[in-house]
Write an enzyme that holds these catalytic residues in place. Structure first.
Site, PDB file in Angstrom:
ATOM      1  N   ARG A   1      99.557  42.861  52.263  1.00 17.38           N
ATOM      2  CA  ARG A   1      99.805  41.576  52.840  1.00 17.38           C
ATOM      3  C   ARG A   1      99.357  41.768  54.260  1.00 17.38           C
ATOM      4  NH1 ARG A   1     104.591  37.511  52.210  1.00 17.38           N
ATOM      5  NH2 ARG A   1     103.444  37.420  50.283  1.00 17.38           N
TER       6      ARG A   1
ATOM      7  N   ASN B   1     101.151  23.425  59.842  1.00 18.06           N
ATOM      8  CA  ASN B   1     100.825  23.137  58.420  1.00 18.06           C
ATOM      9  C   ASN B   1     101.371  21.674  58.258  1.00 18.06           C
ATOM     10  OD1 ASN B   1     100.734  24.305  55.823  1.00 18.06           O
ATOM     11  ND2 ASN B   1     102.792  24.245  55.604  1.00 18.06           N
TER      12      ASN B   1
ATOM     13  N   ILE C   1     101.777  32.711  52.242  1.00 14.20           N
ATOM     14  CA  ILE C   1     102.788  32.731  53.010  1.00 14.20           C
ATOM     15  C   ILE C   1     102.429  34.110  54.177  1.00 14.20           C
ATOM     16  CG2 ILE C   1     105.397  33.374  53.591  1.00 14.20           C
ATOM     17  CD1 ILE C   1     105.643  32.469  50.348  1.00 14.20           C
ATOM     18  N   LEU C   2     102.440  33.281  55.220  1.00 15.82           N
ATOM     19  CA  LEU C   2     102.115  34.191  56.496  1.00 15.82           C
ATOM     20  C   LEU C   2     103.424  35.061  56.945  1.00 15.82           C
ATOM     21  CD1 LEU C   2      99.892  31.859  58.229  1.00 15.82           C
ATOM     22  CD2 LEU C   2      99.234  33.905  56.971  1.00 15.82           C
TER      23      LEU C   2
ATOM     24  N   HIS D   1     103.207  19.851  54.831  1.00 17.77           N
ATOM     25  CA  HIS D   1     103.940  20.025  53.626  1.00 17.77           C
ATOM     26  C   HIS D   1     104.323  18.773  52.870  1.00 17.77           C
ATOM     27  CE1 HIS D   1     106.792  22.129  51.194  1.00 17.77           C
ATOM     28  NE2 HIS D   1     107.789  21.246  51.446  1.00 17.77           N
TER      29      HIS D   1
ATOM     30  N   SER E   1      90.714  19.231  50.853  1.00 19.54           N
ATOM     31  CA  SER E   1      90.849  17.866  51.417  1.00 19.54           C
ATOM     32  C   SER E   1      91.432  17.281  52.639  1.00 19.54           C
ATOM     33  CB  SER E   1      91.541  16.963  50.215  1.00 19.54           C
ATOM     34  OG  SER E   1      92.814  17.065  50.212  1.00 19.54           O
ATOM     35  N   ASN E   2      92.343  18.030  53.087  1.00 17.85           N
ATOM     36  CA  ASN E   2      92.863  17.581  54.408  1.00 17.85           C
ATOM     37  C   ASN E   2      92.044  18.231  55.378  1.00 17.85           C
ATOM     38  OD1 ASN E   2      95.632  16.471  54.319  1.00 17.85           O
ATOM     39  ND2 ASN E   2      96.237  18.120  53.203  1.00 17.85           N
TER      40      ASN E   2
END
Length: 217
Positions: free
Chosen positions: A69, A111, A96-97, A113, A13-14
């Site tokens: 990862r 990002n 999570i990077l 939040h 949606s963003n």
């Protein structure tokens, strides 16, 4: 042309809000910027189909297909790098990077939040805000750093927490302002009105005021 790559995990949606703003304001011609790719870590992410509908490259790097990862991030780095992005926008990207990945794109990853950072980092932000009895909640756009939700703050939108609120109603009202503030922040970053310098978000007063929203709903 400034190139923007968006990372998603779900409905996007963003991403849609940013893309609709870009189309409405004709970013491609007015500020010479456009979203060139949408990448998801989940093959069933609804946002991939939406990206295709806009004629934007839609790709999946499924994190479940990798043993670690680090292996996932190496492939993600490879795919992103093909586009030589000026900006990488996390829009509901639920991974999570690592510091290694972030450092490769230092000052280029944004990002959003759903809280007024530095308060309520992590998950379940709306319920935690209600439980804490705060009067204002909101959302924050920030540069991504190695620390979870700890990068330099670019933009914030605040909304009141109402006595009748639960986590769902508060989340819905905050989301309205997420869609507004993220598009503004992306535009400000891609045009250079916000710059990443010495781990800080640098901007003039006019831009800072533009990137501060107070919701009344």
């Amino acid at each position: 042309m400034k190139k923007i790559v968006v990372l998603i995990s779900g409905r996007g949606s963003n991403f849609v809000a940013i893309q609709e703003c870009a189309l409405r304001e004709d970013w491609e011609h007015t500020i010479e910027a456009k979203i060139v790719a949408v990448i998801s870590n989940r093959p069933d992410a609804k946002g991939l189909g939406l990206a295709q509908g806009y004629g934007i490259d839609a790709l999946c790097v499924d994190h479940k297909a990798f043993e670690s990862r680090e292996a996932f991030e190496e492939k993600l780095f490879e795919v992103i790098s093909r586009y030589e992005p000026d900006l990488i926008v996390l829009a509901g990207f639920m991974r999570i990077l690592t510091a290694t990945f972030v450092n490769r794109f230092e000052g280029k990853i944004l990002n959003i939040h759903p809280a007024l950072l530095p308060s309520f980092k992590g998950l379940d932000t709306h319920q935690r805000a209600i439980d804490a009895g705060v009067r204002m909640a909101g959302t924050t756009v920030h540069y991504v750093s190695a620390a979870l939700d700890g990068g330099a703050i670019i933009a914030q939108a605040a909304v009141p927490v109402l006595p009748s609120d639960d986590a769902h109603t508060l989340a819905d009202r905050v989301l309205v302002f997420e869609h507004q503030i993220y598009a503004k922040a992306v535009k400000a970053c891609v045009t250079g009105r916000v710059r990443y310098e010495n781990e800080r978000a640098v901007m003039d007063d006019e831009t800072a005021l533009e990137l501060t929203l107070f919701g009344k709903n």
